[in-house]
Design a protein around this motif. Structure first.
Motif, PDB file in Angstrom:
ATOM      1  N   ASP A   1       8.085   0.677  14.852  1.00 22.11           N
ATOM      2  CA  ASP A   1       8.155   1.893  14.043  1.00 22.11           C
ATOM      3  C   ASP A   1       8.505   1.583  12.594  1.00 22.11           C
ATOM      4  OD1 ASP A   1       7.555   3.391  16.270  1.00 22.11           O
ATOM      5  OD2 ASP A   1       9.658   3.796  16.777  1.00 22.11           O
ATOM      6  N   TYR A   2       9.431   0.641  12.412  1.00 18.32           N
ATOM      7  CA  TYR A   2       9.848   0.304  11.046  1.00 18.32           C
ATOM      8  C   TYR A   2       8.718  -0.407  10.307  1.00 18.32           C
ATOM      9  CZ  TYR A   2      12.863  -1.171   7.211  1.00 18.32           C
ATOM     10  OH  TYR A   2      13.423  -1.358   5.972  1.00 18.32           O
ATOM     11  N   TRP A   3       7.996  -1.305  10.995  1.00 20.77           N
ATOM     12  CA  TRP A   3       6.910  -2.011  10.326  1.00 20.77           C
ATOM     13  C   TRP A   3       5.782  -1.063   9.934  1.00 20.77           C
ATOM     14  CZ3 TRP A   3       5.852  -5.716   7.380  1.00 20.77           C
ATOM     15  CH2 TRP A   3       4.525  -6.083   7.141  1.00 20.77           C
ATOM     16  N   GLU A   4       5.557  -0.036  10.704  1.00 19.15           N
ATOM     17  CA  GLU A   4       4.526   0.932  10.344  1.00 19.15           C
ATOM     18  C   GLU A   4       4.823   1.542   8.974  1.00 19.15           C
ATOM     19  OE1 GLU A   4       2.441   5.024  12.115  1.00 19.15           O
ATOM     20  OE2 GLU A   4       3.945   3.930  13.291  1.00 19.15           O
ATOM     21  N   LYS A   5       6.094   1.859   8.735  1.00 18.64           N
ATOM     22  CA  LYS A   5       6.484   2.419   7.438  1.00 18.64           C
ATOM     23  C   LYS A   5       6.375   1.370   6.337  1.00 18.64           C
ATOM     24  CE  LYS A   5       9.765   5.623   9.604  1.00 18.64           C
ATOM     25  NZ  LYS A   5      11.208   5.995   9.713  1.00 18.64           N
ATOM     26  N   VAL A   6       6.800   0.137   6.652  1.00 20.48           N
ATOM     27  CA  VAL A   6       6.761  -0.928   5.656  1.00 20.48           C
ATOM     28  C   VAL A   6       5.324  -1.260   5.271  1.00 20.48           C
ATOM     29  CG1 VAL A   6       7.284  -3.366   5.227  1.00 20.48           C
ATOM     30  CG2 VAL A   6       8.972  -1.917   6.349  1.00 20.48           C
ATOM     31  N   SER A   7       4.433  -1.373   6.268  1.00 17.53           N
ATOM     32  CA  SER A   7       3.033  -1.708   5.973  1.00 17.53           C
ATOM     33  C   SER A   7       2.368  -0.621   5.139  1.00 17.53           C
ATOM     34  CB  SER A   7       2.261  -1.929   7.272  1.00 17.53           C
ATOM     35  OG  SER A   7       2.261  -0.758   8.078  1.00 17.53           O
ATOM     36  N   GLU A   8       2.706   0.641   5.406  1.00 14.92           N
ATOM     37  CA  GLU A   8       2.175   1.731   4.584  1.00 14.92           C
ATOM     38  C   GLU A   8       2.687   1.618   3.155  1.00 14.92           C
ATOM     39  OE1 GLU A   8       3.331   5.282   6.547  1.00 14.92           O
ATOM     40  OE2 GLU A   8       1.850   5.100   8.175  1.00 14.92           O
ATOM     41  N   CYS A   9       3.953   1.211   3.009  1.00 10.23           N
ATOM     42  CA  CYS A   9       4.536   1.025   1.676  1.00 10.23           C
ATOM     43  C   CYS A   9       3.827  -0.101   0.942  1.00 10.23           C
ATOM     44  CB  CYS A   9       6.028   0.740   1.810  1.00 10.23           C
ATOM     45  SG  CYS A   9       6.849   0.247   0.265  1.00 10.23           S
ATOM     46  N   VAL A  10       3.543  -1.204   1.642  1.00 11.16           N
ATOM     47  CA  VAL A  10       2.849  -2.336   1.026  1.00 11.16           C
ATOM     48  C   VAL A  10       1.464  -1.905   0.548  1.00 11.16           C
ATOM     49  CG1 VAL A  10       1.852  -4.616   1.434  1.00 11.16           C
ATOM     50  CG2 VAL A  10       4.114  -4.071   2.341  1.00 11.16           C
ATOM     51  N   GLU A  11       0.778  -1.139   1.373  1.00  9.38           N
ATOM     52  CA  GLU A  11      -0.556  -0.678   0.989  1.00  9.38           C
ATOM     53  C   GLU A  11      -0.487   0.242  -0.227  1.00  9.38           C
ATOM     54  OE1 GLU A  11      -4.389   1.743   2.885  1.00  9.38           O
ATOM     55  OE2 GLU A  11      -2.626   1.304   4.118  1.00  9.38           O
ATOM     56  N   ARG A  12       0.479   1.160  -0.231  1.00 11.19           N
ATOM     57  CA  ARG A  12       0.623   2.096  -1.359  1.00 11.19           C
ATOM     58  C   ARG A  12       1.038   1.382  -2.640  1.00 11.19           C
ATOM     59  NH1 ARG A  12       3.602   5.114   2.377  1.00 11.19           N
ATOM     60  NH2 ARG A  12       5.493   4.547   1.231  1.00 11.19           N
ATOM     61  N   SER A  13       1.728   0.263  -2.501  1.00 14.13           N
ATOM     62  CA  SER A  13       2.228  -0.441  -3.689  1.00 14.13           C
ATOM     63  C   SER A  13       1.108  -0.989  -4.557  1.00 14.13           C
ATOM     64  CB  SER A  13       3.149  -1.589  -3.268  1.00 14.13           C
ATOM     65  OG  SER A  13       2.410  -2.644  -2.659  1.00 14.13           O
ATOM     66  N   GLY A  14      -0.090  -1.153  -3.963  1.00 14.77           N
ATOM     67  CA  GLY A  14      -1.215  -1.678  -4.731  1.00 14.77           C
ATOM     68  C   GLY A  14      -1.161  -3.176  -4.949  1.00 14.77           C
ATOM     69  N   ALA A  15      -0.318  -3.866  -4.160  1.00 10.68           N
ATOM     70  CA  ALA A  15      -0.204  -5.322  -4.319  1.00 10.68           C
ATOM     71  C   ALA A  15      -1.543  -6.008  -4.089  1.00 10.68           C
ATOM     72  CB  ALA A  15       0.848  -5.867  -3.351  1.00 10.68           C
ATOM     73  N   CYS A  16      -2.365  -5.440  -3.193  1.00 13.91           N
ATOM     74  CA  CYS A  16      -3.677  -6.021  -2.901  1.00 13.91           C
ATOM     75  C   CYS A  16      -4.801  -5.228  -3.558  1.00 13.91           C
ATOM     76  CB  CYS A  16      -3.898  -6.084  -1.387  1.00 13.91           C
ATOM     77  SG  CYS A  16      -2.606  -6.955  -0.471  1.00 13.91           S
ATOM     78  N   GLY A  17      -4.463  -4.369  -4.495  1.00  9.22           N
ATOM     79  CA  GLY A  17      -5.449  -3.489  -5.115  1.00  9.22           C
ATOM     80  C   GLY A  17      -6.158  -4.130  -6.288  1.00  9.22           C
TER      81      GLY A  17
END
Length: 289
Positions: A129-145
């Motif tokens: 459950d915690y990783w689901e939130k973290v992975s969404e945060c990583v995606e939103r951060s635009g680090a791979c954008g």
């Protein structure tokens, strides 16, 4: 007597107030960092900064009004705060302990493996459950954008094209960029651009992350163990920087505490002399108030 202690204690309180700024700033910086998605240590750090401000204001008030009971109470709270800050620094170092990353042949960046980490932080990050939130945060951060991709102008066509593989391999990637935005090097995937890699035929892969990788820009390696390791690596990097500042603040606070305590004890001893008391009665154990 009260005036003798008020001056030095007021100076100590003013400096401790200033020292609260880097503590609070560290917590705010971590909270506002777009790539710091593990957010369980920021709030305690902000609380520590606000608490130091409050204790310092109490010390300033005590020195302004020369109230010995308030000065004693201020020193007592500062003494407790030192232990709280020490506990926090030690805790942050313990939970972020782990390797800096693995060196890969012909690569300037490091790679991160989840198996290299252990302890409470790993258990926290890998919780479903915690990783689901973290992975969404990583995606939103635009680090791979779009900021992750780099383009160069092709001299023959004049068009902008992705940088070559050799150039990409010499980039200094962050832990999240290395773990989440590309497949592990062990997969042997062929570089197309920073976030598009094609499987190389005939190369056996045993790393489960190789099958988790997707060229879908919404998926990439966000479900990979390497991404979890990258998040831990990024958290470690940020918290080690903040912990260095907290250690400096802690050392300065210890020095200031003893200056204030010595001023308080000197004024208390002077009061005994002034009213005919004996010095031996005015010098109890050093840590008694």
């Amino acid at each position: 007597m009260h005036r003798r202690a008020a001056g030095p204690v007021g100076t100590v309180a003013f400096i401790t107030f200033l020292l609260g700024i880097p503590v609070l700033a560290g917590g705010i910086w971590l909270s506002s960092s777009s790539t710091d998605c593990v957010r369980f240590l920021q709030l305690p750090l902000i609380i520590l900064g606000v608490t130091l401000f409050s204790i310092s204001l109490l010390g300033l008030s005590a020195s302004c009004y020369a109230r010995i009971k308030l000065i004693r109470f201020y020193l007592f709270l500062l003494f407790l705060y030192l232990f709280a800050l020490l506990f926090f620094v030690v805790f942050a170092f313990v939970v972020t302990d782990g390797p800096k990353g693995q060196v890969v042949l012909n690569r300037a960046y490091l790679e991160y493996e989840l198996s290299e980490y252990n302890g409470w932080l790993k258990d926290k990050v890998t919780d479903g459950d915690y990783w689901e939130k973290v992975s969404e945060c990583v995606e939103r951060s635009g680090a791979c954008g779009t900021g992750f991709g780099r383009y160069v102008r092709d001299p023959s066509s004049g068009l902008l094209v992705p940088e070559s593989a050799d150039v990409f391999y010499q980039r200094n990637l962050s832990p999240i960029e290395s773990g989440c935005c590309k497949p592990p090097t062990s997969c042997g995937y062929a570089y197309i651009n920073e976030t598009v890699w094609n499987p190389a035929p005939g190369i056996p892969t045993t790393d489960p992350d190789c099958t988790r990788w997707s060229n879908d820009q919404q998926v990439l390696c966000y479900n990979c163990d390497s991404c979890k390791a990258g998040v831990i690596g990024m958290t470690r990097r940020h918290w080690r920087k903040v912990s260095v500042i907290n250690i400096v603040v802690l050392v300065l606070l210890v020095i200031l505490y003893f200056i204030g305590y010595i001023a308080y004890k000197y004024a208390k001893n002077a009061e005994y002399d002034e009213y005919g008391g004996r010095m031996s009665k005015a010098t109890p154990s050093m840590f008694r108030f």
